[in-house]
Design a protein around this motif. Structure first.
Motif, PDB file in Angstrom:
ATOM      1  N   PRO A  88      -9.936 -13.577  43.359  1.00  0.00           N
ATOM      2  CA  PRO A  88     -10.572 -14.592  42.501  1.00  0.00           C
ATOM      3  C   PRO A  88      -9.601 -15.734  42.206  1.00  0.00           C
ATOM      4  CG  PRO A  88     -10.919 -12.377  41.628  1.00  0.00           C
ATOM      5  CD  PRO A  88      -9.921 -12.239  42.731  1.00  0.00           C
ATOM      6  N   PRO A  89     -10.093 -16.964  42.132  1.00  0.00           N
ATOM      7  CA  PRO A  89      -9.225 -18.126  41.874  1.00  0.00           C
ATOM      8  C   PRO A  89      -8.880 -18.274  40.396  1.00  0.00           C
ATOM      9  CG  PRO A  89     -11.458 -18.875  42.120  1.00  0.00           C
ATOM     10  CD  PRO A  89     -11.491 -17.380  42.346  1.00  0.00           C
ATOM     11  N   THR A  90      -8.514 -17.193  39.757  1.00  0.00           N
ATOM     12  CA  THR A  90      -8.157 -17.209  38.341  1.00  0.00           C
ATOM     13  C   THR A  90      -6.688 -16.824  38.198  1.00  0.00           C
ATOM     14  OG1 THR A  90      -8.892 -14.908  38.096  1.00  0.00           O
ATOM     15  CG2 THR A  90     -10.489 -16.641  37.601  1.00  0.00           C
ATOM     16  N   LEU A  91      -6.015 -17.451  37.239  1.00  0.00           N
ATOM     17  CA  LEU A  91      -4.577 -17.247  37.104  1.00  0.00           C
ATOM     18  C   LEU A  91      -4.164 -17.311  35.644  1.00  0.00           C
ATOM     19  CD1 LEU A  91      -1.829 -17.064  38.706  1.00  0.00           C
ATOM     20  CD2 LEU A  91      -1.735 -19.563  38.502  1.00  0.00           C
ATOM     21  N   THR A  92      -3.457 -16.291  35.206  1.00  0.00           N
ATOM     22  CA  THR A  92      -2.825 -16.304  33.887  1.00  0.00           C
ATOM     23  C   THR A  92      -1.370 -16.703  34.071  1.00  0.00           C
ATOM     24  OG1 THR A  92      -4.257 -14.494  33.151  1.00  0.00           O
ATOM     25  CG2 THR A  92      -2.300 -14.956  31.823  1.00  0.00           C
ATOM     26  N   ILE A  93      -0.898 -17.665  33.288  1.00  0.00           N
ATOM     27  CA  ILE A  93       0.497 -18.067  33.393  1.00  0.00           C
ATOM     28  C   ILE A  93       1.226 -17.741  32.092  1.00  0.00           C
ATOM     29  CG2 ILE A  93      -0.068 -19.908  35.015  1.00  0.00           C
ATOM     30  CD1 ILE A  93       0.459 -21.935  32.773  1.00  0.00           C
ATOM     31  N   SER A  94       2.463 -17.302  32.219  1.00  0.00           N
ATOM     32  CA  SER A  94       3.273 -17.055  31.028  1.00  0.00           C
ATOM     33  C   SER A  94       3.470 -18.374  30.280  1.00  0.00           C
ATOM     34  CB  SER A  94       4.622 -16.465  31.420  1.00  0.00           C
ATOM     35  OG  SER A  94       4.469 -15.170  31.959  1.00  0.00           O
ATOM     36  N   PRO A  95       3.543 -18.332  28.943  1.00  0.00           N
ATOM     37  CA  PRO A  95       3.594 -19.577  28.157  1.00  0.00           C
ATOM     38  C   PRO A  95       4.982 -20.207  28.121  1.00  0.00           C
ATOM     39  CG  PRO A  95       3.606 -17.684  26.694  1.00  0.00           C
ATOM     40  CD  PRO A  95       3.421 -17.133  28.086  1.00  0.00           C
ATOM     41  N   HIS A  96       5.567 -20.420  29.281  1.00  0.00           N
ATOM     42  CA  HIS A  96       6.880 -21.052  29.384  1.00  0.00           C
ATOM     43  C   HIS A  96       6.691 -22.541  29.687  1.00  0.00           C
ATOM     44  CE1 HIS A  96      10.896 -22.043  30.822  1.00  0.00           C
ATOM     45  NE2 HIS A  96      11.328 -20.920  30.307  1.00  0.00           N
ATOM     46  N   GLY A 115      -0.794 -17.522  28.481  1.00  0.00           N
ATOM     47  CA  GLY A 115      -0.647 -16.499  27.450  1.00  0.00           C
ATOM     48  C   GLY A 115      -0.248 -15.165  28.042  1.00  0.00           C
ATOM     49  N   THR A 116      -0.473 -14.106  27.286  1.00  0.00           N
ATOM     50  CA  THR A 116      -0.165 -12.752  27.735  1.00  0.00           C
ATOM     51  C   THR A 116      -1.344 -12.204  28.526  1.00  0.00           C
ATOM     52  OG1 THR A 116       1.233 -12.386  25.799  1.00  0.00           O
ATOM     53  CG2 THR A 116       0.483 -10.434  26.982  1.00  0.00           C
ATOM     54  N   ALA A 117      -1.067 -11.582  29.648  1.00  0.00           N
ATOM     55  CA  ALA A 117      -2.128 -11.073  30.523  1.00  0.00           C
ATOM     56  C   ALA A 117      -2.984 -10.018  29.819  1.00  0.00           C
ATOM     57  CB  ALA A 117      -1.519 -10.486  31.786  1.00  0.00           C
ATOM     58  N   LEU A 118      -4.273 -10.039  30.126  1.00  0.00           N
ATOM     59  CA  LEU A 118      -5.227  -9.059  29.611  1.00  0.00           C
ATOM     60  C   LEU A 118      -5.539  -8.039  30.703  1.00  0.00           C
ATOM     61  CD1 LEU A 118      -7.654 -11.571  27.839  1.00  0.00           C
ATOM     62  CD2 LEU A 118      -5.775 -10.250  26.808  1.00  0.00           C
ATOM     63  N   SER A 122      -6.391 -10.211  36.955  1.00  0.00           N
ATOM     64  CA  SER A 122      -5.778  -9.594  38.132  1.00  0.00           C
ATOM     65  C   SER A 122      -4.528 -10.288  38.639  1.00  0.00           C
ATOM     66  CB  SER A 122      -6.805  -9.533  39.276  1.00  0.00           C
ATOM     67  OG  SER A 122      -7.191 -10.852  39.662  1.00  0.00           O
ATOM     68  N   THR A 123      -4.315 -11.562  38.270  1.00  0.00           N
ATOM     69  CA  THR A 123      -3.196 -12.316  38.837  1.00  0.00           C
ATOM     70  C   THR A 123      -2.468 -13.082  37.744  1.00  0.00           C
ATOM     71  OG1 THR A 123      -4.442 -12.609  40.902  1.00  0.00           O
ATOM     72  CG2 THR A 123      -2.514 -14.000  40.578  1.00  0.00           C
ATOM     73  N   SER A 157       1.283 -10.030  41.188  1.00  0.00           N
ATOM     74  CA  SER A 157       2.345 -10.700  40.441  1.00  0.00           C
ATOM     75  C   SER A 157       2.899 -11.855  41.264  1.00  0.00           C
ATOM     76  CB  SER A 157       3.460  -9.709  40.112  1.00  0.00           C
ATOM     77  OG  SER A 157       4.522 -10.355  39.435  1.00  0.00           O
ATOM     78  N   LEU A 158       2.771 -13.066  40.738  1.00  0.00           N
ATOM     79  CA  LEU A 158       3.363 -14.255  41.342  1.00  0.00           C
ATOM     80  C   LEU A 158       4.542 -14.676  40.478  1.00  0.00           C
ATOM     81  CD1 LEU A 158       0.501 -14.121  42.587  1.00  0.00           C
ATOM     82  CD2 LEU A 158       0.468 -16.613  42.569  1.00  0.00           C
ATOM     83  N   VAL A 159       5.679 -14.926  41.107  1.00  0.00           N
ATOM     84  CA  VAL A 159       6.893 -15.260  40.355  1.00  0.00           C
ATOM     85  C   VAL A 159       7.502 -16.535  40.909  1.00  0.00           C
ATOM     86  CG1 VAL A 159       9.163 -14.479  39.599  1.00  0.00           C
ATOM     87  CG2 VAL A 159       7.316 -12.815  39.904  1.00  0.00           C
ATOM     88  N   LEU A 160       7.739 -17.496  40.020  1.00  0.00           N
ATOM     89  CA  LEU A 160       8.387 -18.747  40.402  1.00  0.00           C
ATOM     90  C   LEU A 160       9.893 -18.598  40.230  1.00  0.00           C
ATOM     91  CD1 LEU A 160       8.023 -21.736  41.229  1.00  0.00           C
ATOM     92  CD2 LEU A 160       7.920 -22.279  38.778  1.00  0.00           C
ATOM     93  N   LEU A 161      10.644 -18.935  41.277  1.00  0.00           N
ATOM     94  CA  LEU A 161      12.099 -18.782  41.258  1.00  0.00           C
ATOM     95  C   LEU A 161      12.763 -20.070  41.752  1.00  0.00           C
ATOM     96  CD1 LEU A 161      14.749 -17.143  41.073  1.00  0.00           C
ATOM     97  CD2 LEU A 161      14.265 -16.299  43.400  1.00  0.00           C
ATOM     98  N   PRO A 162      13.433 -20.818  40.876  1.00  0.00           N
ATOM     99  CA  PRO A 162      14.210 -21.977  41.347  1.00  0.00           C
ATOM    100  C   PRO A 162      15.354 -21.497  42.241  1.00  0.00           C
ATOM    101  CG  PRO A 162      13.809 -22.097  38.969  1.00  0.00           C
ATOM    102  CD  PRO A 162      13.420 -20.713  39.401  1.00  0.00           C
TER     103      PRO A 162
END
Length: 222
Positions: A88-96, A115-118, A122-123, A157-162
């Motif tokens: 699904p094209p839905t995404l929860t992002i951490s509030p950073h 916010g915090t994942a419920l 799923s992503t 789990s998608l993780v952004l890493l500089p």
């Protein structure tokens, strides 16, 4: 029970009062210097070498890795990843703040919530504090802007890493954490998606955490 009460109970059990001055000085010195043991040589590379090693090690542990040149590429890369896996094209992002600044409006097909994942979501996209080249490991400290729940609850789990935050070793990563922030209540070290082979030596992904780990490396980003 407070920290003081716990330590007082331990002292009573050991029948010991405060440390003598010489032992207290030795303890204080050790905490300040962070002595190191033997560190593997394979991570001692320049930044391009660390990026390449991190990518190789992460993929060996069943993670997938994408390299992006700028934050503006992130929304389309995530949308393509979800579409490729029929998710699904839905995404929860951490509030950073770094994640909130991503221009998701440019990709309206994605439905974003911060916010915090419920449990039903799923992503999730989180931000890594650092990556460790020698093992392809992510260092993820907890905090109000980086809730631990988002690292372990979603199936994907998608993780952004500089890229500039890919260190050679664990010791370098923890030195960076000490230099930039107080040690948090929880620090997660994640290498690949959750997996187990406890039953008949059959590998099962997602046994006690995310089934997929996708790392978005921002090349050249600090």
């Amino acid at each position: 029970m407070s920290r003081t009460a716990i330590l007082s109970a331990i002292r009573r059990g050991l029948k010991r009062g405060p440390l003598p001055a010489d032992q207290q000085a030795m303890l204080t010195s050790r905490l300040k210097t962070h002595p190191r043991g033997l560190i593997p040589a394979r991570g001692q590379l320049d930044l391009p070498g660390r990026i390449a090693l991190f990518t190789n090690q992460a993929e060996r542990e069943f993670a997938t890795v994408a390299h992006l040149a700028a934050p503006a590429e992130i929304p389309a890369a995530i949308a393509a990843y979800l579409a490729r896996l029929h998710l699904p094209p839905t995404l929860t992002i951490s509030p950073h703040p770094a994640l909130r600044a991503i221009p998701f409006a440019a990709t309206p097909a994605l439905q974003i919530r911060s916010g915090t994942a419920l449990p039903a979501e799923s992503t999730c996209l989180t931000l890594a504090f650092a990556g460790i080249a020698e093992t392809g490991t992510l260092l993820l400290p907890s905090g109000p802007q980086t809730p631990t729940t988002n690292n372990i609850l979603p199936d994907n789990s998608l993780v952004l890493l500089p890229a500039a935050r890919i260190t050679a070793s664990y010791e370098d990563a923890f030195d960076l954490l000490r230099a930039e922030a107080s040690l948090p209540r929880n620090v997660m070290l994640i290498t690949g998606p959750s997996r187990s082979a406890d039953i008949e030596q059959t590998l099962e992904l997602g046994a006690h955490g995310p089934r997929r780990l996708h790392i978005l490396i921002l090349d050249g980003q600090g």
